[in-house]
Design an enzyme around this catalytic site. Structure first.
Site, short mmCIF file in Angstrom:
data_model
loop_
_atom_site.label_atom_id
_atom_site.label_comp_id
_atom_site.label_asym_id
_atom_site.label_seq_id
_atom_site.Cartn_x
_atom_site.Cartn_y
_atom_site.Cartn_z
N TYR A 26 0.85 -1.20 0.00
CA TYR A 26 0.00 0.00 0.00
C TYR A 26 0.88 1.25 0.00
CZ TYR A 26 -4.56 2.23 0.77
OH TYR A 26 -5.73 2.94 0.62
N HIS A 109 5.70 -2.43 -13.28
CA HIS A 109 7.03 -2.24 -13.87
C HIS A 109 7.50 -3.63 -14.27
CE1 HIS A 109 10.96 -0.98 -14.83
NE2 HIS A 109 11.54 -1.20 -13.67
P1 NDP Z 1 6.55 1.84 -2.49
O1 NDP Z 1 7.89 1.56 -1.88
O2 NDP Z 1 5.98 3.21 -2.43
O3 NDP Z 1 5.46 0.86 -1.83
C1 NDP Z 1 5.68 -0.47 -1.56
C2 NDP Z 1 4.85 -0.87 -0.36
O4 NDP Z 1 5.00 -2.27 -0.12
C3 NDP Z 1 5.28 -0.18 0.93
O5 NDP Z 1 4.10 0.24 1.61
C4 NDP Z 1 6.00 -1.27 1.68
O6 NDP Z 1 5.94 -1.12 3.07
C5 NDP Z 1 5.21 -2.47 1.28
N1 NDP Z 1 5.89 -3.73 1.50
C6 NDP Z 1 7.23 -3.99 1.53
N2 NDP Z 1 7.44 -5.31 1.71
C7 NDP Z 1 6.22 -5.89 1.80
C8 NDP Z 1 5.79 -7.24 2.02
N3 NDP Z 1 6.66 -8.24 2.15
N4 NDP Z 1 4.46 -7.48 2.07
C9 NDP Z 1 3.57 -6.50 1.94
N5 NDP Z 1 3.93 -5.19 1.75
C10 NDP Z 1 5.22 -4.89 1.69
O7 NDP Z 1 6.63 1.31 -4.00
P2 NDP Z 1 6.03 2.00 -5.32
O8 NDP Z 1 4.57 2.14 -5.18
O9 NDP Z 1 6.86 3.17 -5.69
O10 NDP Z 1 6.37 0.87 -6.41
C11 NDP Z 1 5.56 -0.28 -6.56
C12 NDP Z 1 5.69 -0.75 -7.99
O11 NDP Z 1 5.16 0.24 -8.86
C13 NDP Z 1 7.12 -1.00 -8.44
O12 NDP Z 1 7.12 -2.10 -9.32
C14 NDP Z 1 7.46 0.28 -9.19
O13 NDP Z 1 8.46 0.10 -10.18
C15 NDP Z 1 6.12 0.57 -9.84
N6 NDP Z 1 5.91 1.96 -10.25
C16 NDP Z 1 6.14 3.00 -9.37
C17 NDP Z 1 5.92 4.30 -9.76
C18 NDP Z 1 6.12 5.44 -8.81
O14 NDP Z 1 6.06 6.58 -9.27
N7 NDP Z 1 6.32 5.24 -7.53
C19 NDP Z 1 5.46 4.63 -11.13
C20 NDP Z 1 5.14 3.47 -11.94
C21 NDP Z 1 5.41 2.19 -11.50
P3 NDP Z 1 7.05 -0.19 3.82
O15 NDP Z 1 6.80 1.22 3.38
O16 NDP Z 1 6.80 -0.41 5.24
O17 NDP Z 1 8.39 -0.70 3.34
#
Ligand code: NDP
Ligand code: MG
Length: 334
Positions: A26, A109
């Site tokens: 999230y 991605h």
């Molecule tokens: P973020 O780091 O913002 O979000 C990832 C989330 O996953 C965090 O809330 C994290 O928690 C949580 N998390 C980590 N480990 C686990 C786990 N084992 N189980 C459940 N939740 C977990 O990532 P993004 O949204 O930036 O990126 C996600 C995807 O989207 C990637 O593939 C990225 O390349 C793609 N993307 C991103 C863009 C962007 O602008 N951000 C644009 C287009 C694509 P915590 O915060 O506590 O670590």
């Protein structure tokens, strides 16, 4: 060949009816996909790590986050929105054992799919639905009644008919309101890495630092070098963003425009272009991916060392002082 672009009329939300969508993570993208899909009438569940800030955020948005395994078991469509460098381990340990034929994996991605980090079981579809913007923009545009353009692609072995499901998903997050461009996992992954390495992150920061260091070494005050080589980048980029290179050149002075035409090509030389081709080749042949995957497996020692060194560069020290003088820029620290 011009790209195929899909709009609202090409997508049908009915494709998602009766299907449960699990959003894993999230964060930036996850919070926007989950809420936009729910607002589009879809059945959405969220997986997050208990005790984290984003777990609480999901709760405050009315979700009851599950563990990843449980969410994958329950869902028909599983969107992996975890940090890219964690996805392979989570896939192996918690996602794959709970996949079954008929389920669909969605990514935003292509890195892990394209470089073979997911061992996809028979009968599981793989789709790329990638918004071309950060999650907060995906959410705010959606609430305004607009959308952020998205990319769509089919995984290897995923039949063409899966495109309908992908387009419905893209519609659910608001993407078809703006336009959804068809691509491939290879094209999305390779152009994304090339862009960030050569132009956006790597090229730009190297250009900024080299310009700054050249002025300071020549005896100019670091404050002046910072304003010219760092601060003003934003003014120029904003103009390019709004109207391309042409509009930027129209807006700056004739002197600046003449300097651009005559001196720019002396900075990006044939040698630089040849190096760009080598960087691209390392992306295409998988050697960059291997380097980055192994670096993470070793707990990222080189990455952490480079990060430490870069954070103490004089340009950061002077920048911190100068940004304090400009109350309107919302100065940030990490
Ligand atoms: P973020 O780091 O913002 O979000 C990832 C989330 O996953 C965090 O809330 C994290 O928690 C949580 N998390 C980590 N480990 C686990 C786990 N084992 N189980 C459940 N939740 C977990 O990532 P993004 O949204 O930036 O990126 C996600 C995807 O989207 C990637 O593939 C990225 O390349 C793609 N993307 C991103 C863009 C962007 O602008 N951000 C644009 C287009 C694509 P915590 O915060 O506590 O670590
Ligand atoms: Mg990118």
């Amino acid at each position: 060949m011009p790209a195929t672009i899909y709009y609202d009329k090409d997508a049908d939300l009915a494709q998602l009816r009766g299907k449960k969508i699990a959003i894993l993570g999230y964060g930036s993208q996850g919070h926007a996909h989950a809420q936009n899909l729910r607002d589009s009438g879809c059945d959405v569940i969220v997986a997050e790590l208990p005790g984290t800030a984003n777990y609480q955020l999901a709760v405050s948005h009315g979700f009851q986050p599950l563990g990843t395994e449980q969410a994958v078991k329950q869902a028909d469509i599983i969107t992996i929105l975890l940090p890219d460098e964690l996805q392979a381990d989570v896939f192996r340990g918690q996602i794959r054992p709970n996949l079954a034929a008929g389920k669909t994996i969605v990514c935003s991605h292509g890195f892990n799919v394209h470089y073979g980090q997911f061992d996809i079981p028979e009968g599981v579809w793989v789709l790329l639905v990638a918004p071309k913007g950060p999650g907060h923009l995906l959410r705010s545009e959606f609430m305004r009644g607009a959308g952020v353009p998205c990319l769509i692609a089919l995984g290897e072995g995923t039949p063409r008919e899966a495109l309908k499901l992908g387009l419905a998903y893209a519609k659910g997050i608001g993407g078809t309101r703006a336009g959804v461009i068809e691509t491939t996992f290879a094209e999305e992954t390779e152009t994304d890495l090339f862009g960030e390495q050569v132009v956006l992150c790597g090229g730009l920061s190297a250009l900024i630092k080299a310009g700054y260091e050249t002025l300071v070494e020549a005896g100019y005050q670091p404050e002046m070098a910072y304003f010219e080589c760092v601060h003003e980048v934003k003014l120029i980029v904003d103009l390019i963003y709004q109207g391309g290179l042409n509009y930027m050149r129209y807006s700056v002075s004739n002197t600046a425009e003449y300097g651009d035409y005559t001196r720019g090509p002396r900075i990006i030389t044939e040698q630089t272009r040849a190096e760009m081709k080598r960087v691209l080749a390392e992306i295409q042949d998988g050697s960059f991916a291997r380097e980055w995957i192994l670096e993470n497996k070793a707990n990222a020692p080189a990455f952490k060392a480079m990060r430490r060194k870069e954070r103490s560069h004089p340009i950061e020290v002077i920048g911190r002082q100068l940004r304090k003088l400009m109350s309107w820029i919302e100065a940030k620290e990490v």
